[in-house]
Design a protein around this motif. Structure first.
Motif, short mmCIF file in Angstrom:
data_model
loop_
_atom_site.label_atom_id
_atom_site.label_comp_id
_atom_site.label_asym_id
_atom_site.label_seq_id
_atom_site.Cartn_x
_atom_site.Cartn_y
_atom_site.Cartn_z
N ILE A 1 13.79 -17.02 -22.53
CA ILE A 1 14.99 -16.71 -23.32
C ILE A 1 15.46 -15.29 -23.04
CG2 ILE A 1 15.83 -16.36 -25.67
CD1 ILE A 1 14.04 -18.65 -26.55
N GLY A 2 14.51 -14.35 -22.96
CA GLY A 2 14.89 -12.97 -22.65
C GLY A 2 15.59 -12.85 -21.31
N LEU A 3 15.07 -13.53 -20.30
CA LEU A 3 15.71 -13.49 -18.98
C LEU A 3 17.09 -14.14 -19.01
CD1 LEU A 3 13.03 -14.24 -16.23
CD2 LEU A 3 14.34 -12.15 -16.59
N TYR A 4 17.19 -15.27 -19.69
CA TYR A 4 18.47 -15.99 -19.72
C TYR A 4 19.54 -15.16 -20.42
CZ TYR A 4 21.81 -19.78 -20.36
OH TYR A 4 22.94 -20.55 -20.34
N VAL A 5 19.19 -14.54 -21.54
CA VAL A 5 20.16 -13.71 -22.26
C VAL A 5 20.58 -12.53 -21.40
CG1 VAL A 5 20.47 -12.21 -24.27
CG2 VAL A 5 19.35 -14.43 -24.53
N HIS A 6 19.63 -11.91 -20.72
CA HIS A 6 19.96 -10.80 -19.83
C HIS A 6 20.88 -11.27 -18.71
CE1 HIS A 6 19.67 -7.11 -17.58
NE2 HIS A 6 18.80 -6.60 -18.44
N GLY A 7 20.62 -12.48 -18.21
CA GLY A 7 21.43 -12.99 -17.12
C GLY A 7 22.86 -13.30 -17.51
N LEU A 8 23.12 -13.53 -18.79
CA LEU A 8 24.49 -13.78 -19.23
C LEU A 8 25.40 -12.59 -18.97
CD1 LEU A 8 23.83 -15.58 -22.64
CD2 LEU A 8 24.48 -16.63 -20.47
N PHE A 9 24.83 -11.39 -18.97
CA PHE A 9 25.62 -10.17 -18.75
C PHE A 9 25.21 -9.46 -17.47
CE2 PHE A 9 25.07 -10.98 -23.26
CZ PHE A 9 26.38 -11.00 -23.71
N SER A 10 24.30 -10.06 -16.72
CA SER A 10 23.77 -9.39 -15.54
C SER A 10 23.87 -10.32 -14.34
CB SER A 10 22.32 -8.95 -15.81
OG SER A 10 21.77 -8.31 -14.70
N GLU A 11 22.81 -10.41 -13.59
CA GLU A 11 22.84 -11.20 -12.36
C GLU A 11 22.73 -12.69 -12.67
OE1 GLU A 11 20.76 -9.77 -9.02
OE2 GLU A 11 20.46 -7.78 -9.85
N GLN A 12 23.48 -13.46 -11.93
CA GLN A 12 23.53 -14.90 -12.14
C GLN A 12 22.17 -15.56 -11.92
OE1 GLN A 12 25.76 -17.28 -9.26
NE2 GLN A 12 26.94 -18.16 -10.95
N LEU A 13 21.40 -14.99 -11.00
CA LEU A 13 20.10 -15.58 -10.70
C LEU A 13 19.17 -15.56 -11.91
CD1 LEU A 13 18.27 -16.79 -8.50
CD2 LEU A 13 17.59 -14.46 -7.90
N LEU A 14 19.32 -14.56 -12.78
CA LEU A 14 18.48 -14.49 -13.96
C LEU A 14 18.71 -15.67 -14.89
CD1 LEU A 14 18.73 -10.68 -14.84
CD2 LEU A 14 16.91 -11.86 -13.61
N GLU A 15 19.94 -16.15 -14.97
CA GLU A 15 20.22 -17.33 -15.79
C GLU A 15 19.46 -18.54 -15.27
OE1 GLU A 15 24.27 -18.20 -17.18
OE2 GLU A 15 24.87 -16.38 -16.11
N TRP A 16 19.52 -18.75 -13.97
CA TRP A 16 18.87 -19.92 -13.38
C TRP A 16 17.35 -19.86 -13.58
CZ3 TRP A 16 21.11 -23.90 -10.17
CH2 TRP A 16 22.51 -23.83 -10.09
N ILE A 17 16.76 -18.72 -13.27
CA ILE A 17 15.31 -18.60 -13.40
C ILE A 17 14.90 -18.61 -14.87
CG2 ILE A 17 13.30 -17.18 -12.86
CD1 ILE A 17 14.64 -18.52 -10.45
N LYS B 1 24.85 -24.39 -4.78
CA LYS B 1 23.79 -24.91 -3.92
C LYS B 1 22.85 -23.81 -3.46
CE LYS B 1 26.69 -24.70 0.25
NZ LYS B 1 27.26 -25.49 1.37
N VAL B 2 23.38 -22.58 -3.31
CA VAL B 2 22.52 -21.46 -2.93
C VAL B 2 21.57 -21.13 -4.07
CG1 VAL B 2 22.48 -19.03 -2.27
CG2 VAL B 2 24.24 -20.55 -1.34
N ARG B 3 22.10 -21.08 -5.30
CA ARG B 3 21.25 -20.81 -6.45
C ARG B 3 20.22 -21.92 -6.64
NH1 ARG B 3 21.69 -15.60 -6.68
NH2 ARG B 3 23.70 -14.83 -7.43
N LEU B 4 20.61 -23.14 -6.33
CA LEU B 4 19.68 -24.26 -6.46
C LEU B 4 18.53 -24.12 -5.47
CD1 LEU B 4 19.12 -26.92 -7.92
CD2 LEU B 4 20.48 -28.08 -6.16
N LEU B 5 18.84 -23.73 -4.25
CA LEU B 5 17.79 -23.53 -3.25
C LEU B 5 16.88 -22.36 -3.63
CD1 LEU B 5 19.78 -24.08 0.09
CD2 LEU B 5 18.08 -25.60 -0.95
#
Length: 347
Positions: free
Chosen positions: A137-153, A202-206
């Motif tokens: 949850i912490g990573l996902y919330v940070h990813g909402l305002f930061s790098e897109q990869l954080l949302e995925w992970i 597709k890049v984020r998925l890989l």
């Protein structure tokens, strides 16, 4: 559309995306939090043992102090290093960034309090999955305002935590998976950061699939290593022979029908403390238990199965405890105890 105009539109789109995601998580933050959480989860059984702290209250207080010191220490080091990096880049802390950091600290505090509470209210089997979900949850919330990869992970880490409960993994499997997800997954994520660039799905998925493969391979290898360990080498003796010679290392055969009492000590202020209550349980099938110098080694198997650790195969649940009143028998407390073993125990 001319190529120059297309490039200009792409540049404008990138600037808008960068404005929406104007935060940056530092690589050292992921490494610090990942290694500290992973090490605590991996070695949690060796930090405070029942021999060192015999009561649950002592263990709860010790864990609360340890987690408070660890979280506050890592948070201060992370804050200091991030401040140093921002000064080197001539950046300042934005309002949103400060609030996100507070959310992360809050989630870690919730995990510490949850750990403390499980010593008194139970639910310890949920603890490892809860820590994984909180970090996700912490990573996902940070990813909402930061790098897109954080949302995925972050979403993947949340899914791993939920899957640990949905698949009903035993404790060693949960421990290895949680330790790998945080201790290995977060430092690996630090190497994958791409400074907020917008990538195709597709890049984020890989990237997510590669990260997931690296995270899962460690607990899988650990599980296979445990299964490939050589079986304990000891003669099989009957229960009568063991009673005559209990000092040797031997596999004791408990035949079906053997009575094993479960002793319960009653305390508290509702019921009068008295002698220990024993509930006789009868084995449904033969069981081999490894003994060494009159002590259990933790290895067990059925006559046709392979040796396994009891914490890997044995599952004990109490799905029902309720109070009833019967006109004939009076007041009584009725409960249900379910004791099962995994498939590899008997095959």
């Amino acid at each position: 559309m001319p190529q120059l105009a297309t490039q200009q539109l792409d540049s404008i789109h990138s600037m808008l995306a960068a404005g929406h995601r104007n935060l940056r998580i530092e690589r050292h933050s992921l490494v610090l939090w990942g290694i500290s959480c992973g090490m605590l989860l991996l070695f949690r059984d060796d930090i405070f043992t029942a021999e060192q702290l015999p009561t649950l209250a002592q263990q709860a207080v010790a864990w609360l102090i340890l987690l408070a010191l660890t979280i506050s220490g890592v948070a201060l080091i992370d804050w200091h290093l991030t401040q140093h990096v921002k000064q080197a880049r001539d950046e300042t802390w934005s309002f949103i960034h400060r609030q996100i950091v507070k959310i992360v600290w809050l989630l870690m505090s919730v995990g510490a309090l949850l750990t403390f509470a499980t010593f008194f209210y139970g639910g310890g089997h949920l603890l490892l999955a809860a820590w994984v979900v909180l970090c996700g949850i912490g990573l996902y919330v940070h990813g909402l305002f930061s790098e897109q990869l954080l949302e995925w992970i972050g979403a993947l880490i949340i899914a791993i935590g939920i899957g640990m409960l949905g698949l009903r993994l035993n404790y060693p499997e949960q421990k290895w998976l949680a330790s790998s997800t945080l201790g290995l997954g977060l430092p690996l994520l630090a190497l994958m950061l791409d400074h907020g660039r917008v990538r195709a799905a597709k890049v984020r998925l890989l990237q997510s699939a590669g990260w997931l493969l690296c995270v899962l391979i460690t607990p899988l290898l650990a599980h296979n290593f445990r299964l490939s360990e050589p079986s304990p080498d000891a003669p099989v003796v009957s229960l009568e022979v063991f009673r005559q010679r209990p000092d040797a290392r031997q596999a004791v055969s408990f035949p079906a029908g053997t009575t094993i009492p479960v002793k319960v000590e009653v305390s508290g202020n509702l019921f009068r403390p008295g002698d220990t209550v024993a509930f006789p349980l009868v084995l449904n099938e033969p069981l081999l238990i490894m003994m060494n110098d009159r002590k259990l080694t933790g290895d067990m198997r059925s006559p046709e199965g392979s040796w396994t650790r009891w914490q890997d195969s044995l599952q004990i649940t109490i799905p029902l405890i309720q109070a009833e009143y019967d006109l004939r028998n009076g007041a009584e407390i009725r409960g249900s105890l379910v004791v099962t073993t995994k498939d590899n125990f008997s095959h």
